[in-house]
Design a protein around this motif. Sequence first.
Motif, PDB file in Angstrom:
ATOM      1  N   TYR A 114       0.852  -1.179   0.000  1.00 38.00           N
ATOM      2  CA  TYR A 114       0.000   0.000   0.000  1.00 38.00           C
ATOM      3  C   TYR A 114       0.894   1.239   0.000  1.00 38.00           C
ATOM      4  O   TYR A 114       1.966   1.248   0.603  1.00 38.00           O
ATOM      5  CB  TYR A 114      -0.921   0.010   1.231  1.00 38.00           C
ATOM      6  CG  TYR A 114      -1.918  -1.123   1.241  1.00 38.00           C
ATOM      7  CD1 TYR A 114      -3.071  -1.064   0.471  1.00 38.00           C
ATOM      8  CD2 TYR A 114      -1.699  -2.256   2.011  1.00 38.00           C
ATOM      9  CE1 TYR A 114      -3.984  -2.114   0.478  1.00 38.00           C
ATOM     10  CE2 TYR A 114      -2.615  -3.306   2.020  1.00 38.00           C
ATOM     11  CZ  TYR A 114      -3.746  -3.221   1.259  1.00 38.00           C
ATOM     12  OH  TYR A 114      -4.647  -4.259   1.259  1.00 38.00           O
TER      13      TYR A 114
ATOM     14  N   GLU B 288      -2.464   6.972   4.721  1.00 38.93           N
ATOM     15  CA  GLU B 288      -2.841   8.198   5.442  1.00 38.93           C
ATOM     16  C   GLU B 288      -4.297   8.584   5.154  1.00 38.93           C
ATOM     17  O   GLU B 288      -5.033   8.955   6.064  1.00 38.93           O
ATOM     18  CB  GLU B 288      -1.897   9.343   5.072  1.00 38.93           C
ATOM     19  CG  GLU B 288      -0.470   9.141   5.531  1.00 38.93           C
ATOM     20  CD  GLU B 288      -0.304   9.082   7.040  1.00 38.93           C
ATOM     21  OE1 GLU B 288      -1.086   9.733   7.770  1.00 38.93           O
ATOM     22  OE2 GLU B 288       0.613   8.377   7.499  1.00 38.93           O
ATOM     23  N   ALA B 289      -4.692   8.489   3.897  1.00 36.26           N
ATOM     24  CA  ALA B 289      -6.072   8.821   3.529  1.00 36.26           C
ATOM     25  C   ALA B 289      -7.058   7.877   4.218  1.00 36.26           C
ATOM     26  O   ALA B 289      -8.105   8.308   4.709  1.00 36.26           O
ATOM     27  CB  ALA B 289      -6.248   8.759   2.014  1.00 36.26           C
ATOM     28  N   PHE B 290      -6.721   6.601   4.271  1.00 38.88           N
ATOM     29  CA  PHE B 290      -7.576   5.619   4.940  1.00 38.88           C
ATOM     30  C   PHE B 290      -7.713   5.950   6.425  1.00 38.88           C
ATOM     31  O   PHE B 290      -8.812   5.938   6.977  1.00 38.88           O
ATOM     32  CB  PHE B 290      -6.997   4.212   4.745  1.00 38.88           C
ATOM     33  CG  PHE B 290      -7.705   3.148   5.523  1.00 38.88           C
ATOM     34  CD1 PHE B 290      -8.978   2.737   5.182  1.00 38.88           C
ATOM     35  CD2 PHE B 290      -7.089   2.540   6.610  1.00 38.88           C
ATOM     36  CE1 PHE B 290      -9.627   1.737   5.897  1.00 38.88           C
ATOM     37  CE2 PHE B 290      -7.731   1.548   7.327  1.00 38.88           C
ATOM     38  CZ  PHE B 290      -9.007   1.153   6.969  1.00 38.88           C
TER      39      PHE B 290
ATOM     40  N   LYS C  83      -7.414   8.780   7.878  1.00 35.27           N
ATOM     41  CA  LYS C  83      -8.103  10.060   8.100  1.00 35.27           C
ATOM     42  C   LYS C  83      -9.553  10.053   7.634  1.00 35.27           C
ATOM     43  O   LYS C  83     -10.301  10.982   7.938  1.00 35.27           O
ATOM     44  CB  LYS C  83      -7.349  11.179   7.377  1.00 35.27           C
ATOM     45  CG  LYS C  83      -6.012  11.486   8.002  1.00 35.27           C
ATOM     46  CD  LYS C  83      -5.284  12.571   7.239  1.00 35.27           C
ATOM     47  CE  LYS C  83      -3.919  12.824   7.866  1.00 35.27           C
ATOM     48  NZ  LYS C  83      -3.142  13.803   7.124  1.00 35.27           N
ATOM     49  N   SER C  84      -9.960   9.021   6.931  1.00 33.49           N
ATOM     50  CA  SER C  84     -11.299   8.963   6.357  1.00 33.49           C
ATOM     51  C   SER C  84     -12.379   8.948   7.443  1.00 33.49           C
ATOM     52  O   SER C  84     -12.406   8.067   8.301  1.00 33.49           O
ATOM     53  CB  SER C  84     -11.433   7.710   5.493  1.00 33.49           C
ATOM     54  OG  SER C  84     -12.793   7.464   5.187  1.00 33.49           O
ATOM     55  N   ARG C  85     -13.282   9.899   7.379  1.00 31.57           N
ATOM     56  CA  ARG C  85     -14.393   9.976   8.334  1.00 31.57           C
ATOM     57  C   ARG C  85     -15.282   8.740   8.200  1.00 31.57           C
ATOM     58  O   ARG C  85     -15.735   8.171   9.190  1.00 31.57           O
ATOM     59  CB  ARG C  85     -15.196  11.264   8.087  1.00 31.57           C
ATOM     60  CG  ARG C  85     -16.394  11.456   8.983  1.00 31.57           C
ATOM     61  CD  ARG C  85     -16.145  11.477  10.462  1.00 31.57           C
ATOM     62  NE  ARG C  85     -15.064  12.326  10.880  1.00 31.57           N
ATOM     63  CZ  ARG C  85     -14.402  12.189  12.034  1.00 31.57           C
ATOM     64  NH1 ARG C  85     -14.740  11.234  12.884  1.00 31.57           N
ATOM     65  NH2 ARG C  85     -13.424  12.977  12.361  1.00 31.57           N
TER      66      ARG C  85
ATOM     67  N   ASP D  55       0.467   7.552   0.995  1.00 32.53           N
ATOM     68  CA  ASP D  55      -0.665   8.477   0.913  1.00 32.53           C
ATOM     69  C   ASP D  55      -2.003   7.741   0.985  1.00 32.53           C
ATOM     70  O   ASP D  55      -2.979   8.255   1.533  1.00 32.53           O
ATOM     71  CB  ASP D  55      -0.579   9.359  -0.331  1.00 32.53           C
ATOM     72  CG  ASP D  55      -0.578   8.592  -1.633  1.00 32.53           C
ATOM     73  OD1 ASP D  55      -0.252   7.382  -1.635  1.00 32.53           O
ATOM     74  OD2 ASP D  55      -0.901   9.198  -2.675  1.00 32.53           O
ATOM     75  N   GLU D  56      -2.042   6.516   0.481  1.00 30.76           N
ATOM     76  CA  GLU D  56      -3.240   5.683   0.554  1.00 30.76           C
ATOM     77  C   GLU D  56      -3.537   5.310   2.012  1.00 30.76           C
ATOM     78  O   GLU D  56      -4.685   5.366   2.464  1.00 30.76           O
ATOM     79  CB  GLU D  56      -3.002   4.432  -0.284  1.00 30.76           C
ATOM     80  CG  GLU D  56      -4.123   3.473  -0.397  1.00 30.76           C
ATOM     81  CD  GLU D  56      -3.768   2.253  -1.248  1.00 30.76           C
ATOM     82  OE1 GLU D  56      -4.712   1.538  -1.599  1.00 30.76           O
ATOM     83  OE2 GLU D  56      -2.581   1.994  -1.540  1.00 30.76           O
TER      84      GLU D  56
ATOM     85  N   GLU E 104     -14.410   5.686   7.257  1.00 31.35           N
ATOM     86  CA  GLU E 104     -13.744   4.532   7.857  1.00 31.35           C
ATOM     87  C   GLU E 104     -13.699   4.652   9.379  1.00 31.35           C
ATOM     88  O   GLU E 104     -13.874   3.658  10.087  1.00 31.35           O
ATOM     89  CB  GLU E 104     -12.340   4.346   7.280  1.00 31.35           C
ATOM     90  CG  GLU E 104     -12.329   4.033   5.799  1.00 31.35           C
ATOM     91  CD  GLU E 104     -13.154   2.820   5.404  1.00 31.35           C
ATOM     92  OE1 GLU E 104     -13.353   1.902   6.223  1.00 31.35           O
ATOM     93  OE2 GLU E 104     -13.604   2.780   4.251  1.00 31.35           O
TER      94      GLU E 104
END
Length: 134
Positions: A73, A79-81, A83-85, A76-77, A87
Amino acid sequence: MKRLLLTLALSAGLAAPALAMEPLNQEKHINDSLRAGRIGDVIRKTCPTISARMFVVWSKVEDLKQYALDKGYKRDEVEAFLKSRTEKNRLKAEADAYLKAAGAVEGDPQSYCAVGEAEIAKGTLVGSLLRSSK
């Protein structure tokens, strides 16, 4: 024989792209670990006799990030996961359901203490994140 090995090697190489990585929100180890972290966090915030083993928590978070990177992975993928509201809400709901099934009752701190003590006694991932002052 060489021809057979070459054919197998080429076939394996062509099949490799078909083995796409699963989405992060379906990767079992990552999701189990994040859920355990959420459960431990709720327990430590609710139960007055249980606290977090912060060095262990920090270490496991770093290990989990490295695990995701090692699986392929992208940073950035990941980190985005994280931070995802969407998720975060999904994992929160799963953790809340786990706590309820384990006997935690909202508004009853001692029920959270009992769940935390049981997790510590069983040596679960959740239990490894917690310390009891009893």
